[in-house]
Write a protein that holds these residues in place. Sequence first.
Motif, PDB file in Angstrom:
ATOM      1  N   THR A  93       0.845  -1.194   0.000  1.00  0.00           N
ATOM      2  CA  THR A  93       0.000   0.000   0.000  1.00  0.00           C
ATOM      3  C   THR A  93       0.881   1.245   0.000  1.00  0.00           C
ATOM      4  O   THR A  93       1.947   1.279   0.613  1.00  0.00           O
ATOM      5  N   ALA A  94       0.413   2.273  -0.688  1.00  0.00           N
ATOM      6  CA  ALA A  94       1.235   3.459  -0.940  1.00  0.00           C
ATOM      7  C   ALA A  94       1.288   4.406   0.250  1.00  0.00           C
ATOM      8  O   ALA A  94       2.278   5.105   0.448  1.00  0.00           O
ATOM      9  N   ASP A  95       0.209   4.454   1.039  1.00  0.00           N
ATOM     10  CA  ASP A  95       0.165   5.379   2.161  1.00  0.00           C
ATOM     11  C   ASP A  95      -0.790   4.841   3.220  1.00  0.00           C
ATOM     12  O   ASP A  95      -1.380   3.765   3.058  1.00  0.00           O
ATOM     13  N   CYS A 120       9.281   0.786  10.036  1.00  0.00           N
ATOM     14  CA  CYS A 120      10.077   0.280   8.920  1.00  0.00           C
ATOM     15  C   CYS A 120       9.784   1.078   7.647  1.00  0.00           C
ATOM     16  O   CYS A 120       8.617   1.377   7.356  1.00  0.00           O
ATOM     17  N   THR A 121      10.829   1.410   6.906  1.00  0.00           N
ATOM     18  CA  THR A 121      10.655   2.077   5.621  1.00  0.00           C
ATOM     19  C   THR A 121      11.173   1.238   4.460  1.00  0.00           C
ATOM     20  O   THR A 121      10.812   1.484   3.316  1.00  0.00           O
ATOM     21  N   TYR A 122      12.036   0.247   4.757  1.00  0.00           N
ATOM     22  CA  TYR A 122      12.564  -0.605   3.688  1.00  0.00           C
ATOM     23  C   TYR A 122      13.170  -1.879   4.266  1.00  0.00           C
ATOM     24  O   TYR A 122      13.442  -1.976   5.465  1.00  0.00           O
ATOM     25  N   HIS A 165       8.538  -0.246   2.273  1.00  0.00           N
ATOM     26  CA  HIS A 165       7.689  -0.658   3.378  1.00  0.00           C
ATOM     27  C   HIS A 165       7.027   0.584   3.941  1.00  0.00           C
ATOM     28  O   HIS A 165       7.687   1.607   4.172  1.00  0.00           O
ATOM     29  N   LEU A 166       5.744   0.536   4.187  1.00  0.00           N
ATOM     30  CA  LEU A 166       5.004   1.680   4.714  1.00  0.00           C
ATOM     31  C   LEU A 166       5.353   1.896   6.187  1.00  0.00           C
ATOM     32  O   LEU A 166       5.275   0.984   6.995  1.00  0.00           O
TER      33      LEU A 166
END
Length: 262
Positions: free
Chosen positions: A163-165, A194-196, A206-207
């Motif tokens: 999911t994008a956001d 987490c972002t990646y 990763h959102l």
Amino acid sequence: MASGITKKEFYDRFFDPRQYLEDYFVQQSEFFDDITEMFNGSLKIFSSGGHVEGSTLFHILVAPLIYYTIPICDDFTEIIFASPVDKSIEELEKWLKNKPDAIDFSDLQKQGNWYAGVEKLSIVRRKATQVVKCDVMRSNPLLSVTLPQADCLLLTYCLELITADKKAFCDALKNVSSLLKPGGQLIMVIALGCTYYMVGTVKCPHLFFDEEFVKCAVTEAGYLIVEHHICPRRLQKLYDVTDFTATCFLKACKEREVSSDT
């Protein structure tokens, strides 16, 4: 992430399910202790706040993480796997059909309380009736497939990857919740902060969100949270491989239907 494509397109083009399992789910991985602790945390969720059981277990996943199905495979007569990622569907289908080139899940994890061995894996394979494609951003996530609502919906490292956001995450949770019958139980295993994360040389998006966001999203999707706990990250290095800070384990009871349009 490559520019100009959606997360769904990214995972279809660049995500390697086999490499993901090898990077994080083998004893040689430096994340092995974290993964084992995470699985033990999921065992607590499965056993607390009321027993999880019923006719059908629906497991939605991005990577073929059948491990999280193992602790409750005895409690359901049917298991259905679903994934938005074509490569993971292919790997799951090969494993269920016991093809020679299928992933050997029994060889990936042979340590800790959650190693199931051939017997439990055979139970999962026997009870898994099908693998279906899903699109979590649609109000009918199974597209043209129609199935009865399940007794339990299991989401393991899933919606936050594609999911994008945050709004899209909330909408996706409401969409997949249509697969669960009222009174049924939702179980989520989800990374926080987490972002990646790296899969081989590929940096996967990763959102980012925290515990409070997850709890609010679940409540707004029509659930009563029964149990949840947080497992902080143990490995205090390799933040260049993945920057997650903790894992959230959550169990909730579906009280009402909530459309993503609301």
